[in-house]
Design a protein around this motif. Structure first.
Motif, PDB file in Angstrom:
ATOM      1  N   THR A 199       0.794  -1.238   0.000  1.00 10.80           N
ATOM      2  CA  THR A 199       0.000   0.000   0.000  1.00 10.80           C
ATOM      3  C   THR A 199       0.819   1.277   0.000  1.00 10.80           C
ATOM      4  OG1 THR A 199      -0.158  -0.004   2.418  1.00 10.80           O
ATOM      5  CG2 THR A 199      -1.884  -1.168   1.194  1.00 10.80           C
ATOM      6  N   THR A 200       2.157   1.182   0.071  1.00 13.78           N
ATOM      7  CA  THR A 200       2.994   2.374   0.065  1.00 13.78           C
ATOM      8  C   THR A 200       4.125   2.212  -0.949  1.00 13.78           C
ATOM      9  OG1 THR A 200       4.690   1.721   1.692  1.00 13.78           O
ATOM     10  CG2 THR A 200       2.584   2.532   2.557  1.00 13.78           C
ATOM     11  N   THR A 201       4.844   3.296  -1.173  1.00 12.75           N
ATOM     12  CA  THR A 201       6.016   3.255  -2.060  1.00 12.75           C
ATOM     13  C   THR A 201       7.313   3.332  -1.260  1.00 12.75           C
ATOM     14  OG1 THR A 201       5.915   5.662  -2.345  1.00 12.75           O
ATOM     15  CG2 THR A 201       4.748   4.290  -3.979  1.00 12.75           C
ATOM     16  N   LEU A 202       7.238   3.121   0.037  1.00  8.10           N
ATOM     17  CA  LEU A 202       8.446   3.127   0.851  1.00  8.10           C
ATOM     18  C   LEU A 202       9.446   2.094   0.332  1.00  8.10           C
ATOM     19  CD1 LEU A 202       7.074   3.247   4.525  1.00  8.10           C
ATOM     20  CD2 LEU A 202       8.405   5.020   3.370  1.00  8.10           C
ATOM     21  N   PRO A 203      10.721   2.436   0.239  1.00  9.37           N
ATOM     22  CA  PRO A 203      11.724   1.429  -0.131  1.00  9.37           C
ATOM     23  C   PRO A 203      11.666   0.248   0.829  1.00  9.37           C
ATOM     24  CG  PRO A 203      12.690   3.632  -0.155  1.00  9.37           C
ATOM     25  CD  PRO A 203      11.334   3.770   0.466  1.00  9.37           C
ATOM     26  N   ALA A 204      12.002  -0.922   0.329  1.00 11.70           N
ATOM     27  CA  ALA A 204      11.907  -2.135   1.150  1.00 11.70           C
ATOM     28  C   ALA A 204      12.708  -1.999   2.440  1.00 11.70           C
ATOM     29  CB  ALA A 204      12.388  -3.345   0.355  1.00 11.70           C
ATOM     30  N   ARG A 214      13.985 -12.850   6.807  1.00 10.82           N
ATOM     31  CA  ARG A 214      12.880 -13.176   7.699  1.00 10.82           C
ATOM     32  C   ARG A 214      11.535 -13.070   6.974  1.00 10.82           C
ATOM     33  NH1 ARG A 214      12.502 -16.015  10.921  1.00 10.82           N
ATOM     34  NH2 ARG A 214      11.528 -14.999  12.709  1.00 10.82           N
ATOM     35  N   PHE A 215      11.372 -12.059   6.129  1.00 10.90           N
ATOM     36  CA  PHE A 215      10.107 -11.891   5.418  1.00 10.90           C
ATOM     37  C   PHE A 215       9.871 -13.071   4.479  1.00 10.90           C
ATOM     38  CE2 PHE A 215       7.278 -10.331   2.121  1.00 10.90           C
ATOM     39  CZ  PHE A 215       6.306  -9.671   2.853  1.00 10.90           C
ATOM     40  N   ARG A 216      10.906 -13.494   3.777  1.00 12.14           N
ATOM     41  CA  ARG A 216      10.734 -14.628   2.863  1.00 12.14           C
ATOM     42  C   ARG A 216      10.366 -15.894   3.620  1.00 12.14           C
ATOM     43  NH1 ARG A 216      14.720 -16.573  -2.072  1.00 12.14           N
ATOM     44  NH2 ARG A 216      13.325 -18.216  -2.832  1.00 12.14           N
ATOM     45  N   ALA A 217      10.999 -16.111   4.769  1.00 17.35           N
ATOM     46  CA  ALA A 217      10.700 -17.301   5.554  1.00 17.35           C
ATOM     47  C   ALA A 217       9.249 -17.302   6.037  1.00 17.35           C
ATOM     48  CB  ALA A 217      11.641 -17.391   6.745  1.00 17.35           C
ATOM     49  N   LEU A 218       8.717 -16.130   6.326  1.00 15.61           N
ATOM     50  CA  LEU A 218       7.374 -16.037   6.895  1.00 15.61           C
ATOM     51  C   LEU A 218       6.285 -15.850   5.849  1.00 15.61           C
ATOM     52  CD1 LEU A 218       8.453 -13.773   9.847  1.00 15.61           C
ATOM     53  CD2 LEU A 218       7.443 -16.037  10.116  1.00 15.61           C
ATOM     54  N   ALA A 219       6.604 -15.200   4.732  1.00 17.54           N
ATOM     55  CA  ALA A 219       5.589 -14.901   3.714  1.00 17.54           C
ATOM     56  C   ALA A 219       5.746 -15.725   2.446  1.00 17.54           C
ATOM     57  CB  ALA A 219       5.623 -13.410   3.365  1.00 17.54           C
ATOM     58  N   GLY A 220       6.892 -16.386   2.260  1.00 16.83           N
ATOM     59  CA  GLY A 220       7.088 -17.212   1.079  1.00 16.83           C
ATOM     60  C   GLY A 220       7.630 -16.475  -0.116  1.00 16.83           C
ATOM     61  N   LEU A 221       7.845 -15.157   0.007  1.00 14.71           N
ATOM     62  CA  LEU A 221       8.389 -14.325  -1.067  1.00 14.71           C
ATOM     63  C   LEU A 221       9.350 -13.321  -0.463  1.00 14.71           C
ATOM     64  CD1 LEU A 221       5.066 -13.402  -2.936  1.00 14.71           C
ATOM     65  CD2 LEU A 221       6.781 -15.014  -3.771  1.00 14.71           C
ATOM     66  N   THR A 222      10.305 -12.844  -1.258  1.00 11.86           N
ATOM     67  CA  THR A 222      11.127 -11.735  -0.795  1.00 11.86           C
ATOM     68  C   THR A 222      10.285 -10.464  -0.794  1.00 11.86           C
ATOM     69  OG1 THR A 222      11.881 -11.056  -2.981  1.00 11.86           O
ATOM     70  CG2 THR A 222      13.150 -12.806  -1.881  1.00 11.86           C
ATOM     71  N   PRO A 223      10.700  -9.424  -0.052  1.00 16.85           N
ATOM     72  CA  PRO A 223       9.939  -8.175  -0.091  1.00 16.85           C
ATOM     73  C   PRO A 223       9.757  -7.626  -1.499  1.00 16.85           C
ATOM     74  CG  PRO A 223      11.482  -8.139   1.739  1.00 16.85           C
ATOM     75  CD  PRO A 223      11.791  -9.377   0.949  1.00 16.85           C
ATOM     76  N   THR A 224      10.799  -7.709  -2.320  1.00 15.02           N
ATOM     77  CA  THR A 224      10.701  -7.199  -3.689  1.00 15.02           C
ATOM     78  C   THR A 224       9.697  -8.002  -4.491  1.00 15.02           C
ATOM     79  OG1 THR A 224      13.002  -6.435  -3.617  1.00 15.02           O
ATOM     80  CG2 THR A 224      11.999  -6.723  -5.798  1.00 15.02           C
ATOM     81  N   GLU A 225       9.746  -9.329  -4.382  1.00 16.69           N
ATOM     82  CA  GLU A 225       8.790 -10.175  -5.099  1.00 16.69           C
ATOM     83  C   GLU A 225       7.370  -9.914  -4.619  1.00 16.69           C
ATOM     84  OE1 GLU A 225      11.591 -14.129  -5.871  1.00 16.69           O
ATOM     85  OE2 GLU A 225      10.490 -13.910  -3.998  1.00 16.69           O
ATOM     86  N   TYR A 226       7.206  -9.762  -3.304  1.00 24.39           N
ATOM     87  CA  TYR A 226       5.862  -9.523  -2.763  1.00 24.39           C
ATOM     88  C   TYR A 226       5.301  -8.214  -3.294  1.00 24.39           C
ATOM     89  CZ  TYR A 226       1.963  -9.285   0.467  1.00 24.39           C
ATOM     90  OH  TYR A 226       0.691  -9.215   0.983  1.00 24.39           O
ATOM     91  N   ARG A 227       6.110  -7.156  -3.299  1.00 28.81           N
ATOM     92  CA  ARG A 227       5.625  -5.856  -3.802  1.00 28.81           C
ATOM     93  C   ARG A 227       5.274  -5.942  -5.276  1.00 28.81           C
ATOM     94  NH1 ARG A 227       8.595  -0.708  -1.909  1.00 28.81           N
ATOM     95  NH2 ARG A 227       6.697  -0.451  -0.646  1.00 28.81           N
ATOM     96  N   ARG A 228       6.104  -6.621  -6.058  1.00 31.03           N
ATOM     97  CA  ARG A 228       5.832  -6.730  -7.492  1.00 31.03           C
ATOM     98  C   ARG A 228       4.512  -7.452  -7.731  1.00 31.03           C
ATOM     99  NH1 ARG A 228      10.153  -9.050  -8.861  1.00 31.03           N
ATOM    100  NH2 ARG A 228       9.403 -11.193  -9.013  1.00 31.03           N
ATOM    101  N   ARG A 229       4.280  -8.520  -7.010  1.00 30.78           N
ATOM    102  CA  ARG A 229       3.025  -9.254  -7.185  1.00 30.78           C
ATOM    103  C   ARG A 229       1.838  -8.471  -6.639  1.00 30.78           C
ATOM    104  NH1 ARG A 229       3.928 -15.740  -6.600  1.00 30.78           N
ATOM    105  NH2 ARG A 229       5.679 -15.909  -8.029  1.00 30.78           N
ATOM    106  N   ALA A 230       2.070  -7.752  -5.548  1.00 33.59           N
ATOM    107  CA  ALA A 230       0.985  -6.972  -4.962  1.00 33.59           C
ATOM    108  C   ALA A 230       0.515  -5.863  -5.892  1.00 33.59           C
ATOM    109  CB  ALA A 230       1.419  -6.374  -3.631  1.00 33.59           C
ATOM    110  N   SER A 231       1.435  -5.374  -6.718  1.00 34.80           N
ATOM    111  CA  SER A 231       1.078  -4.307  -7.658  1.00 34.80           C
ATOM    112  C   SER A 231       0.570  -4.854  -8.986  1.00 34.80           C
ATOM    113  CB  SER A 231       2.295  -3.409  -7.905  1.00 34.80           C
ATOM    114  OG  SER A 231       3.333  -4.123  -8.565  1.00 34.80           O
ATOM    115  N   GLY A 232       0.508  -6.184  -9.102  1.00 31.46           N
ATOM    116  CA  GLY A 232       0.023  -6.806 -10.327  1.00 31.46           C
ATOM    117  C   GLY A 232       1.070  -6.897 -11.404  1.00 31.46           C
ATOM    118  N   GLY A 233       2.340  -6.690 -11.031  1.00 33.47           N
ATOM    119  CA  GLY A 233       3.414  -6.722 -12.004  1.00 33.47           C
ATOM    120  C   GLY A 233       3.985  -8.110 -12.225  1.00 33.47           C
TER     121      GLY A 233
END
Length: 284
Positions: free
Chosen positions: A242-247, A265-284
Motif C-alpha cells: 500500500t505504500t512506495t516506501l523502499p523495502a 525473515r520476510f521470505r521465511a514467513l511470507a514465502g516471497l522476498t519483499p521485492t517479489e511480494y511488492r511486485r506481485r501486490a502491484s500486479g506486475g
C-alpha cells in the motif's frame, strides 16, 4: 504470475466484517489481503494456488489467510467459494475477544501462524458442515447490519459452524489466555517495531522469562519473539502493498533495521522476498 492486493478500504463498507458467496469459473488471479479471510469451498472443481504451490480443491475445504498472505484459483468449473473477511484492525481491537475462544484461536491465529505456514491454513470439514457454513456466510452477506452486537453474533455463528466441524483439536491451551499472555500479546501488537526481548516482556508482567515463554507458547503455539516476527511480517506486507516506501525502510518501520535480515525473515514467513511480494501486490 500476476498478483494484486485486496485492501480493507476496497472490500469493507466501514464495518469490521465483509462476506460474499461466489460461483467461480475460470481463473481468479492470485491476490493478497491486508485483512484476514476465511474461505469455505462448496461444490464444483478447480485448483488453489498459494506460496507453497498449486493443488486441487475439494468440497468442504476451509482456507484461512492471515493478513499479508496470498492465494488464487485456477481452472474453476462452477466452484462455490464463500468468503468471510475480518478487518485486521478489528482483530486487534473489538474482535480480539475471539482469541479467548480456544477453537477460534487455533483456526484464526495458531494454525495459520505456525512455522512454515506462510500465513495460510488449509483444512477440511464434512461437506454437510461446509454447506451450513456457506449458508451462514450468505446470511451475513445478505444485507447491511449496523449493530455491532448483531455483526459479532453472525460472525460467531459462521466461525463456530466451522470450528465445531474441524477434524483437528486445538493444541494450545484450552482456557482463556493467562493475564500475562494477554498483556504480552497486546504489547507486541501495539508496538511491533520495538526491539523487544523476552526479558523485557517478562519484566512488564513480573514473571520469569522462561515461565512467560511457556505460558505464551501454550496459548499461541509460538514463543513470544516468533509471534512478534509473524506480526512484523504481516505489517510489512501491508506497507509493501500500500505504500512506495523502499523495502529497507519498510523493514525498519516494523522493527527489522538490517535490510538483509528483513529480506530473509520476510521470505521465511511470507514465502516471497519483499521485492517479489511488492511486485506481485502491484500486479506486475
Amino acid at each position: 504470475m500476476r498478483t494484486s492486493t485486496l485492501r480493507e478500504s476496497d472490500v469493507f463498507g466501514g464495518g469490521p466484517v465483509s462476506a460474499a458467496v461466489h460461483a467461480l469459473t475460470g481463473e481468479v488471479e492470485p491476490h493478497g489481503h491486508d485483512f484476514l479471510e476465511v474461505a469455505v469451498v462448496g461444490p464444483g472443481s478447480g485448483g488453489h494456488v498459494t506460496s507453497r504451490g498449486e493443488r486441487a480443491v475439494r468440497e468442504g475445504e476451509v482456507i484461512v489467510l492471515r493478513p499479508g498472505a496470498w492465494h488464487g484459483f485456477t481452472g474453476c468449473r462452477g466452484l462455490t467459494v464463500a468468503n468471510c473477511c475480518v478487518s485486521a484492525g478489528a482483530l486487534r481491537a473489538e474482535l480480539a475477544v475471539l482469541h479467548d475462544i480456544p477453537a477460534l484461536r487455533h483456526l484464526l491465529w495458531t494454525a495459520p501462524m505456525a512455522p512454515g505456514a506462510h500465513g495460510v491454513l488449509v483444512t477440511r470439514i464434512d461437506p454437510a458442515a461446509a454447506a451450513d457454513a456457506i449458508e451462514e456466510i450468505a446470511r451475513l452477506a445478505a444485507g447491511p447490519v449496523t449493530s455491532g452486537a448483531r455483526i459479532m453474533g453472525r460472525l460467531l455463528t459462521v466461525l463456530g459452524t466451522i470450528a465445531d466441524a474441524l477434524p483437528e483439536r486445538p493444541v494450545t491451551g484450552a482456557s482463556a489466555p493467562h493475564p500475562a499472555v494477554r498483556a504480552t500479546l497486546a504489547a507486541l501488537e501495539l508496538q511491533p517495531a520495538h526491539p523487544w526481548t523476552l526479558a523485557e516482556l517478562a519484566g512488564r508482567v513480573s514473571l520469569d522469562p522462561g515461565h512467560l515463554g511457556r505460558l505464551f507458547r501454550r496459548h499461541t503455539g509460538l514463543p513470544p519473539l516468533a509471534y512478534l516476527a509473524r506480526v512484523r511480517a504481516e505489517r510489512a506486507a501491508a506497507l509493501l502493498a500500500t505504500t512506495t516506501l523502499p523495502a529497507a525502510r519498510v523493514g525498519a518501520a516494523v522493527g527489522w533495521d538490517d535490510p538483509t535480515y528483513f529480506a530473509r525473515r520476510f521470505r521465511a514467513l511470507a514465502g516471497l522476498t519483499p521485492t517479489e511480494y511488492r511486485r506481485r501486490a502491484s500486479g506486475g
